[in-house]
Every structure is written in C-alpha cells, then in structure tokens.
Design a protein around this motif. Sequence first.
Motif, PDB file in Angstrom:
ATOM      1  N   CYS A 104       0.834  -1.206   0.000  1.00  0.00           N
ATOM      2  CA  CYS A 104       0.000   0.000   0.000  1.00  0.00           C
ATOM      3  C   CYS A 104       0.863   1.247   0.000  1.00  0.00           C
ATOM      4  N   LEU A 105       1.908   1.226   0.841  1.00  0.00           N
ATOM      5  CA  LEU A 105       2.727   2.425   0.953  1.00  0.00           C
ATOM      6  C   LEU A 105       3.541   2.643  -0.312  1.00  0.00           C
ATOM      7  N   GLU A 106       3.964   1.544  -0.956  1.00  0.00           N
ATOM      8  CA  GLU A 106       4.653   1.685  -2.237  1.00  0.00           C
ATOM      9  C   GLU A 106       3.734   2.358  -3.252  1.00  0.00           C
ATOM     10  N   LYS A 107       2.455   2.002  -3.185  1.00  0.00           N
ATOM     11  CA  LYS A 107       1.478   2.578  -4.116  1.00  0.00           C
ATOM     12  C   LYS A 107       1.010   3.950  -3.641  1.00  0.00           C
ATOM     13  N   LYS A 108       1.576   4.455  -2.560  1.00  0.00           N
ATOM     14  CA  LYS A 108       1.194   5.738  -1.968  1.00  0.00           C
ATOM     15  C   LYS A 108      -0.279   5.764  -1.594  1.00  0.00           C
ATOM     16  N   LEU A 109      -0.765   4.660  -1.068  1.00  0.00           N
ATOM     17  CA  LEU A 109      -2.128   4.635  -0.542  1.00  0.00           C
ATOM     18  C   LEU A 109      -2.066   5.030   0.925  1.00  0.00           C
ATOM     19  N   LYS A 110      -3.197   5.402   1.475  1.00  0.00           N
ATOM     20  CA  LYS A 110      -3.233   5.760   2.885  1.00  0.00           C
ATOM     21  C   LYS A 110      -3.839   4.613   3.681  1.00  0.00           C
ATOM     22  N   ILE A 111      -3.183   4.261   4.768  1.00  0.00           N
ATOM     23  CA  ILE A 111      -3.631   3.094   5.530  1.00  0.00           C
ATOM     24  C   ILE A 111      -4.210   3.525   6.866  1.00  0.00           C
TER      25      ILE A 111
ATOM     26  N   VAL B 186       4.096  10.433   7.296  1.00  0.00           N
ATOM     27  CA  VAL B 186       3.595  11.354   8.316  1.00  0.00           C
ATOM     28  C   VAL B 186       2.355  10.741   8.944  1.00  0.00           C
ATOM     29  N   TYR B 187       2.340  10.665  10.269  1.00  0.00           N
ATOM     30  CA  TYR B 187       1.172  10.104  10.935  1.00  0.00           C
ATOM     31  C   TYR B 187      -0.020  11.030  10.710  1.00  0.00           C
TER      32      TYR B 187
ATOM     33  N   ASP C   7      -0.445   9.908   6.031  1.00  0.00           N
ATOM     34  CA  ASP C   7      -0.218   8.708   5.230  1.00  0.00           C
ATOM     35  C   ASP C   7      -0.761   7.448   5.885  1.00  0.00           C
ATOM     36  N   TYR C   8      -0.795   7.461   7.178  1.00  0.00           N
ATOM     37  CA  TYR C   8      -1.367   6.304   7.861  1.00  0.00           C
ATOM     38  C   TYR C   8      -1.888   6.764   9.214  1.00  0.00           C
ATOM     39  N   CYS C   9      -2.788   5.988   9.782  1.00  0.00           N
ATOM     40  CA  CYS C   9      -3.219   6.269  11.140  1.00  0.00           C
ATOM     41  C   CYS C   9      -3.642   4.981  11.813  1.00  0.00           C
TER      42      CYS C   9
END
Lengths: 271, 330, 424, 210
Positions: B127-134, B162-163, B166-168
């Motif tokens: 997901c992070l490689e694809k720049k998705l937000k998790i 960045v919390y 990009d993810y939480c």
Amino acid sequence: MNRKVMIPIASIIVFIGFLLLKFDFEAVDSSQALWDAFIVTAGGFLTLMIFSFLYRDNPFYKFAEHLYVGVSAAYWMCVGFWSNIVQQAIPHLSPWLSEALDQPFLGYKWDYWIPIAFGLLLLTRLLPDSLKIGWLSKWTLAFIVASTAGLLMTANLKANFISQISSTMSLPLLPDWTGFGDFVSNFDLSYGGQFIKMLSNWVIVVGVISGLVYFFFSKEHTGWFGRVSRLGIWVLMVTFGASFGYTVMGRVSLLVGRLTFLFRDWAGIIS
Amino acid sequence: MIQALFLSPVFSPLFSPLFSVVSHGLGPVFSWIFWILFVAGVGWVFWRTIKGREVERRVIFLMMGLTVAGAVLTGIVLPVQETVVVRNIFDTIENLEEGDKVLLSLDYDPSGAPELQPMAIAVSQHCLEKKLKICYMTLWGTGGAMIADVITAIRPDFPELVYGEDYCNVGYRAGNEAVLKVIATDFRKTFPTDVSGIVLDSLPMMTGVTACPDFSYIVAIGSGRPGIKEWVEYVVEPSGALMGSGAAAVSAPQLYPYYPQQMNGMMGGSKGASEYEKMLRRGYPKYGEFRAQATEIMGPQTVAHVFLMLLIIFANISFFLAKKRKGASA
Amino acid sequence: MSRLSRLSISRKTFLTSLLSLLVFAAYSAPLLAQDSDISVTDSTSAELEGAPAAPTNVLAVDHKYDIGEAVDVSWDLSFDDTAGMRNVAGYIIYRSVAGSAEFDSIGAVFSLTSSFADIGLTRGETYQYSVSSYTLSGQVSEPIVSAEVTTEREWFDWDEVWVFILLVLIGGSVMYFIYHARKGKQMFLRKIAGLQAVEEAIGRATEMGRPILFIPGIHDMDDVQTIAGMTILAKVAKQVAEYESRIFVPTRASLAMTAARETVREAYMTAGRVDAYRADDIYYVTDEQFGYVAAVNGIMTRDKPATCFYLGAFFAESLILAETGNSIGAIQIAGTAQPAQLPFFVAACDYTLIGEELFAASAYLSGEAKQLGSLKGQDVGKVIAMAAVLIGAVLATLGSEEGMNIETFRGAFHGIWSVFGGGQ
Amino acid sequence: MKRQIPLALVFIFGWLMLALYFIPLEGAQKVNENMLDWTSIIGIFALALGIWSLITVNLDRIKHKKRDWQYSFITLFGLFGMIIFGLKFGGENSMFQGQESYMFRHFFNDILIPIYSTMFSLLAFFIASAAYRAFRARSALASILLIGAIIVMIRFFPFVAEYTRPVADWILNVPNLAAKRAIWMGVGLGIVATGLKVILGIERAYMGRD
C-alpha cells in the motif's frame, strides 16, 4: 540435600547465569537493560518449560502452568475491571465515582444500572449460605442466557441457515448448457471448464442435501434414505480429512515462530 | 575445505531446484548433517514400522521437533507457486490510485502472528509503495501490540511517512461484532478518536471517511472470532464494501464460501502470505527474499509436511502388515 | 406405520406452504419495488462542453423498513458510462432539504454504480436529490434532480421478513411437535453413536475408580453451544452421582462456572446424593485460552480421568485437549458446532457429535418427550432447506437454458433469489 | 417464587430480544447494541466469582496439603502480584497506572505471551501424533478421511503440486463447501430450536433448582 531443593536452586543459578549473559553491561539505562535481559531469558526458559510437557508432566511444567494461570486470571480481571467497569460504566453512573476514579463524567445513562444490578445479584453467591439468598444469582443467569438466546436465534437463522440456502439455491445443474453435442465436442477437464463447473454444482447440491439427510433425526437411516445419509457422512469425512491436512501448515508455522525465538533471540545461534 | 566441497558445482545444482539456503542459517555443513540425521531418523521409524511396532508418541514428538528445528537452523527456502485467490488482493491494491484509503484490520494475537503478521507487513508495504493511505484498526484487545509491531516493521522503509496523513491507527474498541455493525455505517461513532486520543477529524487522511465503504479497500486479517466471518456478515454484506482477507490456515477452508462474492481475495496461512511476498518481490525488487518472513517459514513447514506424510504412509504400511500377519496366523 | 404416513402428510403440507410462499414472494417482490413516490426526470443531452452525458431516471425513495433515517437514491447509468465516450469516472450525489434550492454534495460512487444509500437523515423531513456524472478530468454533467421524498418510520423491518417467516415456520413446527410429544405421541429417533457411549463411559470410570472430566467449551453462557453442553452435563452429573463417581468441571468462563455449579448440584439433588456434591470440583481457571488449556492438561496428566467430555464451543485447543486425553488412555466424547474443530475431534476422540448433533444430544439424553419433539421440528427445517436447494437448482438450471419458454420460472427464480438476498 | 421468577425473566427477555430484531426503533437498536456492553459488565461481576473460586480452591489445597500444594503458592503469587501491578493510585508519576502500568503490560506481553505461543505451538506435535494414529485405512470412513487429508497435504509439495493442487483446491472449494453448508444449516436449526427451548423454559438445566 534432596532433589526437591536441588532442582529449584540449580534452575535459579542457571537462570541468573543466562540473565548475566544477556545483560548489556554498557547500556546507559541499566534498569531497562536488566528488564530487557530478563524478558528474553524468562521467555526462553518458560518456552522450554512448556515444551518439557511433551516428554511428561514435570515440576518445570507445573511451575509454568501455575504461574500462567495465576497471572493471566489477574490480567483479564484487571483489564475487564478497568475497561468495562471503570471506563465504560462508571462515567455514566455517578459524577462522584467518576471523579474519584479519574474518569470524565459523560452524563447519566440509566440503562447501565441494569447490568450493575444483575451483577450485584450474581454476587449473592459469595454471601454465606446461611443467608439463603444465593438463588438470586440465577436471575442474572436467566437474563444473560435468555437475551443472548433471543439475539442469537435470529442472527444465526440468517447467517447460518438462510444465507447458506440462498447461496446454494442459485446453482444451475447444467451451466452454460447449449446441447449435448456441444458438451461432448467441447469436453474440457480444466478447472474452469464446463464439465468441472457442472460437476461442482452437482457435488454442492448433492453434498448439501445428503449432509442434511445425515443430520435427520426422526427417520431411520435405512434403504435409500440410509444410502443418501451414508453419502452425506462420506462428504463430511472427506472434508474433515482435507481440513485436517490443510491445518498442518498453520500449526507448524507456530512452532517455527517459537523455535526461531529460541534459536535467535534466546540462544543466539542464528542471526 | 569441507564447505567448498558442499558448495562445489557437483552438489549444488542437484539441490538448487529443491531448496536454497538463506544467508542467516548455519550454512551448508550443518544442512548436510541435518539431512543425514533426518533421513536416518525417518529410516529408523520405518524400520520399526516394518517390524510391526507402533512408534511411541514421544518419538514422533522428538522427530517433529528435530525436523522443524533443523529446518529453521538451516534456513531452507522453497519455491512458491502463486494462486488467483491471493493475486486478486495484490491486483486490487495494485490498481488503486494514489491517495486512496485502505482499512487494515488486524484481528489476531501473538499466537496468530507467525502466520498473519507477514501478511499485514506485506500488504502495508505494498500500500505504501502505491502511496495509498492506511488506517489500522483491530477488534482484538491484544491486536494493538500487533499493529504497533507492523508499524515498527515498515517504518524504516518509509522514513518520510507522516502520521495522520499517510497512515493512522485507530486501535481497539471493545464490543466485537457490535463494533463492526456500527462502523459499517458510521465509522466515527465507534472511533471518534485514534488510538492516542486524537480526534479523527484532525487527521487529514480521515476527512471524508464516514463509514466503511468510504475506504477503497478493506483488508481484514484475522485468526478467529471476531474476524473475517464477522467482517463479511456485519460490514461487507450490509454495506457492500470491497474486502480482501488474510486468514490463519486453520480457518481458511471454512471461509472459502465467501470467495469471490463477499471478498475478492484471500490469503490462507503462511502459504498465502508467502505468495503475496513473492508478488510484492516481483513488483518491487527491493523486498529481497531474506526479508520475506512468511517465505522463511515455508521451508520448515514443507519439511515437516514431508515428515508427516511419511509418518502416515508408515502407519498404513504397519497397519496392513499387522492385518496380514493376523490373517496368516488365523 | 400410521405414524410415518402422518409424518409424510405434515411434510407435504410444509413443502406446499413453502412453495406457495416462495411463489408469492416472487410475484410480490417486483410490486414492492415499484413504489408510488417514484419520480421520473428525463435528461436531455449534455449541455456542458466536454461533459459526459448525465444519468437518467434519478429516483429517490424512502428506505423501507427502517426508523426513517435513510433514503435510497438510484439512477440509470449515463450513456457515456456503458457506451458512448466511456469516460465516466463516477457519479456525484447531491441533497437539498425541503424546498431549499441549495444542493450539497453528499457522496460519490464509482462508474457503473447506479445506487446510493443516504443514511443518518431526520425522520419526517423532506429531501430532494440530484445526481451528476463526472469524468476523471473533472468535467461534471448537469445534475438530474429527483422528486421530493419524505423519510418515514415503519414498525416492522420488512428487510428481515424472510428471517421472520422462517423463524415462524421452524419455531412453529418445533413448538407444534413439542406440543404433540407432550400429549404422549411416540416418536422414532435414530441412534447417535456418541450418546449411547455416555453411560458406558461413566460406568467404566466408576469401575476403574477414576474421575470424569467435563469441559463445557471455552465460551461463556452467551453461546448456545455452552447451554447445550450444560444440559448434557446435567445428565452426565446425574449418572455420576448415581454411580458414586466423581466429576471435575474446570471452566474458562466464570458465568459458565456458576451455571455448571447449579447444574451439577441439581443433578446430585435429583439423584438424592446432595451430600456428595463438591462445589470445589467445579471451578474457574482463567479466561486466558491457553492458560486454561495448560491447567486442563495438568489435571488430565495428574488425575488421570477415565472419561473426558468436550461438549461446547472449541477452538485451537481442541486437539491439545484430545491428544492429552488420548495419552492417558481416557475414553473421549466430543461435540461442537465449530466446523473448523470437528476434524480434530473426529481424528482424536472416540466419539464426536457433529454440529447439530450436539444440540440434539441434550434432547436425546433427557429422554423427555417435549425435548424430543423439538428434534422433529428441526427436521422440518431441514426439509425446507432441502426443498429450497432443490427447487432453486432446478429453476436455475431451467433459467440457464436458451430457447425454452420458461420466462415465468425465470422471473419467479430471480424474485426468490433477490428476496433471499442473493445476487447482491 | 424462587423458581418462577428466573423462568419469567427468561421468557420476557428472550421474546423481547427476538422481537427487537424485527422492529426498526431507535430504542431497539440501542438495546441490541447495549446488550453486548451489559454482558461484558455482568461478566466482570461473574469474574469476581471466578477469581474467588480460584483463590479458595488454591488456599484449600495449601491448607490440606493436597497433591502439588506448593504450586498453589505460585498461582496465588502470580494472581496477587498481577492484581497489585494492575492497581491505580498515586497520581500520574506513580508506577501504578491500572492497565496502563508498565509492569502490568510488559509482564503480560513479554512473559506470558511466550507461554501462550508455546502452548499453541504444541499443536504442531499433537497434530503429528493424531495424524499417525487416526489416518489409517481401518474402515471405509477412516479411509475417506485419509484420502482427503493426503490429497490436500500433497498440494503443498513443490513438484507434484502442479498436478495435485487443482484437485486439492477443488476439494477445499467444492465438497468442503457443501459439507460446511450442511453443517451450518444444521447448526442454525439447532440454535433456533435450543434458543426456543430456552425461552420457553424447557431447557433450563443451567439454572438448577431450588
């Protein structure tokens, strides 16, 4: 000195030896370092203690077992108390109690008194028998059992019964059928082929029906009925065998996880 | 000298299709000792079987332990074959667009971690490689630690994360199925704040997320109840959210009925995880074999499998021999 | 024989009633869908430069069967979504409150989606909706506005009507047969292997002078499996009391401990040996799943029970328990409704009650007529399921064939299917 | 009285919960949702009973010097130690912060979780011994069990997998599905019937008498 004394003392010495091996003497925060060393050492020892049960019951296993029971019982009680009583119920019951327990008061909710009342009724069991009010605890039992039974009936009927029927009743027994000639000339054994599709649908329909016949209670399983029920139990057995075989994989992975911990983190044999 | 012998061209091609050895293991000498011991042990069990004796359970335990321990120590890696069920999850994530939101629910505890943690890590990395937000969440009280571990594991690869953007991590809420029932329609009712008490509205990535279907994809990784079945029943079915799942090998077969209607893909056990790792590795070569956790587990698993299969075969041989003997004496 | 013939008549009745219900549902389903407050707004071709064709037929309907907090919006796909330019990326849905001309965007869906559920509205309020299609490059079509719609409350959840009907059918037949059984009607019941072994297993433990171990699963009383386990425990404990043997019931859940104590005490009282009842033999261990298993393993290897019962909800621990039990040579009778654990019990135990048999067991063991009657009610449920599966399969088969005049069947089938929640 | 009130409670709450499922009412959904909260709160009171039983059983063992009584000290030590760590007092800087306490959390995560995972991993051994014993072609049913297991197990082998995998997948997807559906339908019926018997007060063994 007898064995009963020797074994614990020897174990403690070995444990402390290991602890010293694991202790990082150059660490800035020595109490943290001690704790880290303790965790790994104790984790490894406890792992070995549990594994020793495979050979036979022994004092080490008993030690780990009894420790585990005591600590985990207390753990679940504390977690339950803090999260369900203090954080969930108290903030809706009394501002005074909330303040005393450092919780923000979130406004009265009368319905939280219901479980509290039933919970207190349950505790009548702890009172001496001479008071003869222990039977009040059954009210709680009645409440929990009945309301969950009422809830589960509909939920299960929908999830287990209706949804299973609805996903089974849409299976055509002759999928993509364009005639017998086409079927023969295009005969294909591959996974997505017409024959396998057809076979699968037949197996599911026949399997579900014969499985249900197997569970039939009020009719004797003889004659054609018995044969269908026999088919049903065969389908169940193939499935059980298959599930068992499938599970082996996952179980071994847990062991791999444990052994990796032992070899890498504890004994330091592999990197 | 000995090492050179074992690594010589005569031997290595012989075994390279069978397995390769990763760098952290004890090396080829040990592997040879291990294989010799393994064959000897199996031979001994076979000999006893032929002589018509039952093998005691402790011997089975010992053999099983030695097999797995040996395989762990040698670090055997076996080839992995991909399946469509896993590929569907990979492709779904691959086809999402930058900025899409993915909900990752880790509903398991440390006992499920060896199988399931690799899935969570691989999916997160992808997901992070694809720049998705998790957005991470869990239905299990013990799942919070799992989320923390996953985040710790992926952070080094993505130092710029960045919390909140990009993810939480919204963490755990008690209530099992009830949590799912509510978040299917109203995410904030159950999760007004994230795990550390920050109001969800103040996290940029969570703007616009009001219910589960607002996530482009949900990946539920779980090993029991509440888990994937509950996700399907209480979220996917009522709300029609798109979901993929990762299940412990033990529960995977009983979740098959939900594929492909209610969930478009499923990773079953470490096998599924290692498939995902392989796909990830192919698309993003920086994830080398050495870092593939599930792939590492597969080697010992397969060796244990071979052993178990042999045991079953021996058991049947001994059974038939005993029957024959009984028949002859009667 | 008369008994059997009467049975087949009742079954026929149920089949016929089920069929008629299904047919009724098939015909009424389309009627339910066509509601009066449907509005039709025809769209003209796109007026905006480069914008995709707008969706057509935007309908806003109060979501039926709720407390009046939701509206279902639906539309026909834009021409450029299915054919034409094929550049539609999705649809945007707007809402305005009663008469106000101000439409707020409330959500968007992907292309090829033609419905949207707006939830969290106010009951009794009137709303109006509009829908636009948009492209990836950001062009938005003109919005197509629906007629006004007012949210309403209803008192019965018609979405769940099939749950209700089946509950009435199955529950009704369970009650019907319980009533009949009470009136002294004899009923045939097939044998269940594990249950016949119960008495023998308890007897064996008594002979060997060893205790009996009973595990009522690892769930609490909020699981029906545990309740079924408790009912079996009642019968087992009664026999244990009569044989003057001893029974251990370690539990993982504390409420289950309370229930088990009541159950066993009652059993000892019925057997007239209340003085022999020991509350301390029924105890809580720990909520921790494997902590419990560790303790039970310890009990097994140290007390060496001659018989072990595992009846209730089980998870991964099933095999650990059963294998440890096996290593001490105990007779083991297991039963659970967890399909994932059945293989292990089947492989490692002497007898296994599979799924429904666990629930049936309590009725069998009680031997009470009213309990047995419920089993026949369950069988009626199975007949309904079998009939539905068969009819569905036949209809689906006919439906998949080309060239036959079976439109009626097909329609009926789709009706049933959609009512059952299929095809979504 | 002692007997009627619980049965009345069963009847009332059972039907109430059943009916609420079909009524779209704010209150109905709230009760449905709250039910789980209520159960967990009552569960804590029940847990008090459980812990009390654990303590008395162990004290009794020590008092009467029953077999392995020494180990009861360990259980009690663990129990009270953990409860003390789980207390909360002394403000923000105190080491006692309830379930947030450092020792409380880490003792569980770092010491008990290893035991937990190890117990779980014992399954790898037991599955081997169970397979060795159970998978023998003793009877028709046992042979079928064996065949199912073998087909699925060889699907994991790298070389034969190509050929066995489709068969194994088919078994896991098709007959497996059929069997599971039959089991689920049966379980659904069993739960409905048992639930009904509970609500009607026919199934009441769990309540005892008096």
